[in-house]
Design a protein around this motif. Structure first.
Motif, PDB file in Angstrom:
ATOM      1  N   LEU A 146      -4.826   2.987   1.574  1.00 47.07           N
ATOM      2  CA  LEU A 146      -5.322   2.798   2.929  1.00 47.07           C
ATOM      3  C   LEU A 146      -4.319   2.039   3.806  1.00 47.07           C
ATOM      4  O   LEU A 146      -4.152   2.371   4.985  1.00 47.07           O
ATOM      5  N   GLN A 147      -3.642   1.053   3.265  1.00 48.81           N
ATOM      6  CA  GLN A 147      -2.723   0.249   4.066  1.00 48.81           C
ATOM      7  C   GLN A 147      -1.402   0.960   4.358  1.00 48.81           C
ATOM      8  O   GLN A 147      -0.664   0.576   5.268  1.00 48.81           O
ATOM      9  N   GLY A 148      -1.088   1.979   3.579  1.00 47.17           N
ATOM     10  CA  GLY A 148       0.161   2.714   3.816  1.00 47.17           C
ATOM     11  C   GLY A 148       1.390   1.864   3.518  1.00 47.17           C
ATOM     12  O   GLY A 148       1.518   1.291   2.428  1.00 47.17           O
ATOM     13  N   ASP A 149       2.276   1.730   4.516  1.00 38.41           N
ATOM     14  CA  ASP A 149       3.520   0.975   4.336  1.00 38.41           C
ATOM     15  C   ASP A 149       3.370  -0.511   4.638  1.00 38.41           C
ATOM     16  O   ASP A 149       4.351  -1.258   4.609  1.00 38.41           O
ATOM     17  N   LEU A 150       2.169  -0.956   4.951  1.00 37.73           N
ATOM     18  CA  LEU A 150       1.958  -2.369   5.278  1.00 37.73           C
ATOM     19  C   LEU A 150       1.828  -3.211   4.007  1.00 37.73           C
ATOM     20  O   LEU A 150       1.491  -2.693   2.937  1.00 37.73           O
ATOM     21  N   ASP A 151       2.082  -4.497   4.158  1.00 41.79           N
ATOM     22  CA  ASP A 151       1.848  -5.469   3.081  1.00 41.79           C
ATOM     23  C   ASP A 151       0.752  -6.410   3.577  1.00 41.79           C
ATOM     24  O   ASP A 151       1.020  -7.323   4.371  1.00 41.79           O
ATOM     25  N   CYS A 152      -0.481  -6.189   3.133  1.00 43.96           N
ATOM     26  CA  CYS A 152      -1.637  -6.859   3.738  1.00 43.96           C
ATOM     27  C   CYS A 152      -2.205  -7.972   2.860  1.00 43.96           C
ATOM     28  O   CYS A 152      -2.294  -7.837   1.628  1.00 43.96           O
ATOM     29  N   TRP A 153      -2.621  -9.048   3.542  1.00 46.48           N
ATOM     30  CA  TRP A 153      -3.338 -10.105   2.855  1.00 46.48           C
ATOM     31  C   TRP A 153      -4.668  -9.575   2.318  1.00 46.48           C
ATOM     32  O   TRP A 153      -5.320  -8.754   2.956  1.00 46.48           O
ATOM     33  N   VAL A 154      -5.056 -10.085   1.146  1.00 44.65           N
ATOM     34  CA  VAL A 154      -6.370  -9.791   0.576  1.00 44.65           C
ATOM     35  C   VAL A 154      -7.050 -11.109   0.232  1.00 44.65           C
ATOM     36  O   VAL A 154      -6.423 -12.182   0.243  1.00 44.65           O
ATOM     37  N   GLY A 155      -8.333 -11.037  -0.105  1.00 46.05           N
ATOM     38  CA  GLY A 155      -9.139 -12.242  -0.282  1.00 46.05           C
ATOM     39  C   GLY A 155      -9.020 -12.889  -1.640  1.00 46.05           C
ATOM     40  O   GLY A 155     -10.039 -13.177  -2.277  1.00 46.05           O
ATOM     41  N   VAL A 156      -7.815 -13.161  -2.083  1.00 41.43           N
ATOM     42  CA  VAL A 156      -7.581 -13.839  -3.357  1.00 41.43           C
ATOM     43  C   VAL A 156      -6.515 -14.929  -3.129  1.00 41.43           C
ATOM     44  O   VAL A 156      -5.485 -14.654  -2.494  1.00 41.43           O
ATOM     45  N   ARG A 157      -6.757 -16.109  -3.641  1.00 35.50           N
ATOM     46  CA  ARG A 157      -5.751 -17.176  -3.551  1.00 35.50           C
ATOM     47  C   ARG A 157      -5.861 -18.075  -4.776  1.00 35.50           C
ATOM     48  O   ARG A 157      -6.862 -18.081  -5.494  1.00 35.50           O
TER      49      ARG A 157
END
Length: 216
Positions: A146-157
């Motif tokens: 879904l994000q394609g070429d992006l590097d997206c934050w997710v809800g894990v830390r």
């Protein structure tokens, strides 16, 4: 007069008339029932027509049947039109807001606006959502596509020595995360970590809401 003799009377002009005929001539005519003349005339015309055309009776029967069928069809159509015009009840259904993507009873939103990990979580909260928590492996695979070429934050830390989701649950796929930094993001076909202050796009998620859907 003897038995069997006919009775005659004299008229004013001196002619001899039969008594019965004289009585008939003076009798009052029977009154006609209103409409009776027209009915007799109508029956007479139809009767004469049917005498000249042997198939008349059959034709009349067919015509009456067609009229009856047409009346029934019009009544059914009228009832159907009234039913169609009535308001249709709203049925509950699952759906996502505009710009969100629904998948497996979840709604996802990929933001191209960049922010820190904390800022991204705050933006998701404004939409009644959170950063995507990667509950299952299929979810990670879906979001990477879904994000394609992006590097997206997710809800894990990271919390101490282990990784947690934003809801406080333990992240069970820690072995898949590259790096030992505090905040997790998706990159290409893997999961990585970096400093939380870096600005990246982000992915929000929330369960599909029950909405009213009008039936067609």
């Amino acid at each position: 007069m003897g038995h069997g003799e006919e009775k005659f009377i004299c008229s004013k002009d001196g002619n001899v008339e039969d008594a019965l005929n004289a009585q008939d001539k003076g009798a009052s005519p029977q009154p006609e029932v209103p409409g009776d003349t027209w009915q007799r005339s109508c029956r007479g015309v139809v009767g004469k027509f049917c005498e000249l055309h042997p198939g008349c009776a059959l034709a009349l029967a067919v015509l009456l049947a067609l009229i009856l069928a047409l009346s029934v069809a019009l009544a059914v159509q009228s009832a159907g039109s009234r039913a169609a015009g009535a308001a249709l009840p709203a049925a509950p259904g699952l759906g996502c807001a505009s710009d969100w993507v629904g998948y497996r009873n979840m709604c996802y939103y990929v933001s191209v606006n960049i922010s820190s990990w904390n800022g991204s979580q705050a933006q998701c909260s404004r939409h009644g959502a959170s950063l995507a928590m990667l509950q299952e492996e299929w979810e990670m695979e879906f979001l990477q596509r879904l994000q394609g070429d992006l590097d997206c934050w997710v809800g894990v830390r990271r919390q101490g020595e282990h990784l947690e989701r934003v809801d406080g649950s333990n992240f069970t796929f820690s072995s898949l995360v590259h790096g030992k930094a505090d905040c997790v993001y998706l990159i290409d076909n893997s999961v990585a970590s970096s400093g939380c202050s870096l600005h990246r796009p982000y992915i929000c998620s929330k369960p599909q809401a029950v909405t009213a859907v009008v039936e067609k």
